[in-house]
Design an enzyme around this catalytic site. Structure first.
Site, PDB file in Angstrom:
ATOM      1  N   TYR A 111       0.794  -1.228   0.000  1.00  0.00           N
ATOM      2  CA  TYR A 111       0.000   0.000   0.000  1.00  0.00           C
ATOM      3  C   TYR A 111       0.828   1.281   0.000  1.00  0.00           C
ATOM      4  O   TYR A 111       0.295   2.348  -0.247  1.00  0.00           O
ATOM      5  CB  TYR A 111      -0.940   0.009   1.209  1.00  0.00           C
ATOM      6  CG  TYR A 111      -2.231  -0.712   0.942  1.00  0.00           C
ATOM      7  CD1 TYR A 111      -2.285  -2.100   0.960  1.00  0.00           C
ATOM      8  CD2 TYR A 111      -3.404  -0.017   0.655  1.00  0.00           C
ATOM      9  CE1 TYR A 111      -3.466  -2.765   0.715  1.00  0.00           C
ATOM     10  CE2 TYR A 111      -4.591  -0.681   0.406  1.00  0.00           C
ATOM     11  CZ  TYR A 111      -4.620  -2.051   0.433  1.00  0.00           C
ATOM     12  OH  TYR A 111      -5.798  -2.708   0.183  1.00  0.00           O
ATOM     13  N   LYS A 162       2.602 -15.481   4.997  1.00  0.00           N
ATOM     14  CA  LYS A 162       2.940 -16.311   3.831  1.00  0.00           C
ATOM     15  C   LYS A 162       4.437 -16.570   3.931  1.00  0.00           C
ATOM     16  O   LYS A 162       5.224 -16.170   3.065  1.00  0.00           O
ATOM     17  CB  LYS A 162       2.552 -15.567   2.542  1.00  0.00           C
ATOM     18  CG  LYS A 162       2.656 -16.409   1.273  1.00  0.00           C
ATOM     19  CD  LYS A 162       1.532 -17.422   1.105  1.00  0.00           C
ATOM     20  CE  LYS A 162       1.798 -18.308  -0.112  1.00  0.00           C
ATOM     21  NZ  LYS A 162       0.843 -19.423  -0.220  1.00  0.00           N
ATOM     22  N   ASP A 202     -12.773  -8.767   3.475  1.00  0.00           N
ATOM     23  CA  ASP A 202     -13.965  -8.846   2.608  1.00  0.00           C
ATOM     24  C   ASP A 202     -14.563 -10.251   2.693  1.00  0.00           C
ATOM     25  O   ASP A 202     -15.777 -10.424   2.728  1.00  0.00           O
ATOM     26  CB  ASP A 202     -13.631  -8.515   1.140  1.00  0.00           C
ATOM     27  CG  ASP A 202     -13.866  -7.037   0.813  1.00  0.00           C
ATOM     28  OD1 ASP A 202     -13.834  -6.214   1.758  1.00  0.00           O
ATOM     29  OD2 ASP A 202     -14.081  -6.706  -0.364  1.00  0.00           O
TER      30      ASP A 202
HETATM   31  C1  IPM Z   1     -10.831  -1.143   2.319  1.00  0.00           C
HETATM   32  C2  IPM Z   1     -10.856  -0.774   0.870  1.00  0.00           C
HETATM   33  C3  IPM Z   1      -9.674   0.149   0.587  1.00  0.00           C
HETATM   34  C4  IPM Z   1      -8.398  -0.612   0.902  1.00  0.00           C
HETATM   35  C5  IPM Z   1      -9.642   0.720  -0.834  1.00  0.00           C
HETATM   36  C6  IPM Z   1     -10.926   1.457  -1.162  1.00  0.00           C
HETATM   37  C7  IPM Z   1      -8.455   1.598  -1.067  1.00  0.00           C
HETATM   38  O1  IPM Z   1     -10.853  -1.894   0.063  1.00  0.00           O
HETATM   39  O2  IPM Z   1     -10.947  -0.247   3.164  1.00  0.00           O
HETATM   40  O3  IPM Z   1     -10.709  -2.339   2.612  1.00  0.00           O
HETATM   41  O4  IPM Z   1      -7.871  -1.322   0.043  1.00  0.00           O
HETATM   42  O5  IPM Z   1      -7.937  -0.497   2.032  1.00  0.00           O
HETATM   43 MG    MG Z   2     -11.016  -3.692   1.133  1.00  0.00          MG
END
Ligand code: IPM
Ligand code: MG
Length: 354
Positions: free
Chosen positions: A137, A189, A251
């Site tokens: 990131y 990992k 997610d």
């Molecule tokens: C999250 C989202 C963000 C991330 C995106 C929108 C940049 O997917 O908050 O999980 O990757 O952190």
């Molecule tokens: Mg996300």
């Protein structure tokens, strides 16, 4: 009376709608809890960017530092190229406010549908501690010979010991405070990403052995973590992991707890300003229809009160949510059997009556 200053960023799409319900609930909880919330609105988001060409005003980060917390709706606009708003607003705030913990509970409430067969609320109740400032990131990388058959693209996974240590230590403390299974699992990992997850693994065991002998340590590769989150979610208590894996597995976790309509997260700087947000996006197609599920924003509001130290009021919100969830037909937009505003009203009402 104690007063907390809250910065409110409704953002894009359905963000402002769900935040409105969150605020309704926060106001009900603050009345019961005997404290005040002083809210200030900010118009950051896609609409502002399209109007002004500016993603985030130069003073925004310093401005945010004056608040006790930030309540964020959603960032993401169909007319803005992906990446601009996400990097320029969401990630910038997380990084520059040094919100190094992204706390994401995976909790299935009563009467909420899970796609996991034969699993119920007694099986799905754990928390992911996602590191929130490092990893792929950071944006380190680039391309060369772009557009040619020899194009090179590189994006680096970067972690410092400092970043890993503070995250792992926070996760151990959280596991101890949570006091459920007293088990912290590292998701990594180590069989491929030997440098980065080698560092995580060493730090994890060093800190755990030295300072948290009462906390059991588990390790799972990220791919295996995904399998067990589906097959045996009851194994988990607290999972700690890097930014990228944390993004992905949360997610997956969210869908097992009822989906984006209910999943909430907290971007925490334990010594600074934290930001609370529903995990779901801006859902442009549902904007303005009063059908989006505000429960995720209400859950974010609940986390906000817990983190700023109003634990009793936070509990009132959670109890209020539970009662409303019993009445809802689904967590999905347009299928809840209630409107966005009705859900917010109902939770607020439950709190007022408690
Ligand atoms: C999250 C989202 C963000 C991330 C995106 C929108 C940049 O997917 O908050 O999980 O990757 O952190
Ligand atoms: Mg996300």
């Amino acid at each position: 009376m104690k007063t907390y200053k809250i910065a409110v960023i409704g953002g894009d799409g359905t963000g402002p709608e769900v935040v409105r319900e969150g605020i309704k609930v926060l106001n009900a909880a603050s009345q019961k809890g005997g404290f005040k919330l002083d809210m200030t609105d900010f118009d950051f988001g896609g609409a502002r960017y399209l109007r002004t060409g500016e993603v985030l005003p130069a003073t925004a980060v310093d401005e945010m530092k004056k608040f006790d917390a930030i309540f964020l709706g959603a960032i993401g606009h169909p007319d803005v190229k992906p990446g601009i708003l996400e990097k320029g607003i969401l990630l910038r705030l997380r990084f520059e406010l040094d919100q190094y913990i992204n706390l994401r509970p995976v909790k299935l409430y009563e009467n909420v549908h899970t796609p996991l067969k034969d699993k119920g609320p007694e099986h799905i109740d754990y928390v992911v501690v996602r590191e929130n400032t490092g990893d792929i990131y950071t944006g380190a990388g680039g391309t060369s010979m772009e557009g040619t058959p020899h194009e090179v693209a590189m994006q680096a996974m970067i972690y410092t010991r400092h970043q890993v240590e503070r995250c792992v230590r926070w996760a151990f403390e959280y596991t101890k405070k949570r006091n459920k299974k007293n088990t912290l699992a590292l998701c990594g990992k180590t069989n491929v990403l030997t440098y980065v997850y080698g560092l995580w693994e060493r730090v994890f065991h060093e800190i755990g052995a030295k300072d948290y002998p009462g906390i059991k340590r588990d390790y799972y590769h990220v791919d295996a973590t995904c399998m067990w989150m589906i097959k045996n979610p009851e194994w988990f208590d607290v999972i700690v992991t890097g930014n990228m894996f944390g993004d992905i597995i949360t997610d997956l976790g969210a869908i097992t707890q009822g989906g984006m309509g209910i999943a909430a997260g907290a971007n925490i700087n334990p010594d600074g300003v934290s930001m609370f947000e529903p995990i779901g996006g801006s859902a442009p197609k549902y904007t303005g229809k009063n059908v989006i599920n505000p429960m995720s924003a209400i859950g974010a509001a609940q986390m906000m009160l817990e983190i700023i130290g109003e634990e009793k009021a936070s509990k009132l919100i959670e109890d209020g949510m539970k009662k409303t969830l019993l009445k809802m037909k689904s967590m999905d937009a347009g299928k809840m059997g209630m409107s966005t505003t009705e859900v917010g009203d109902d939770v607020a009402d439950n709190i007022a009556k408690s």
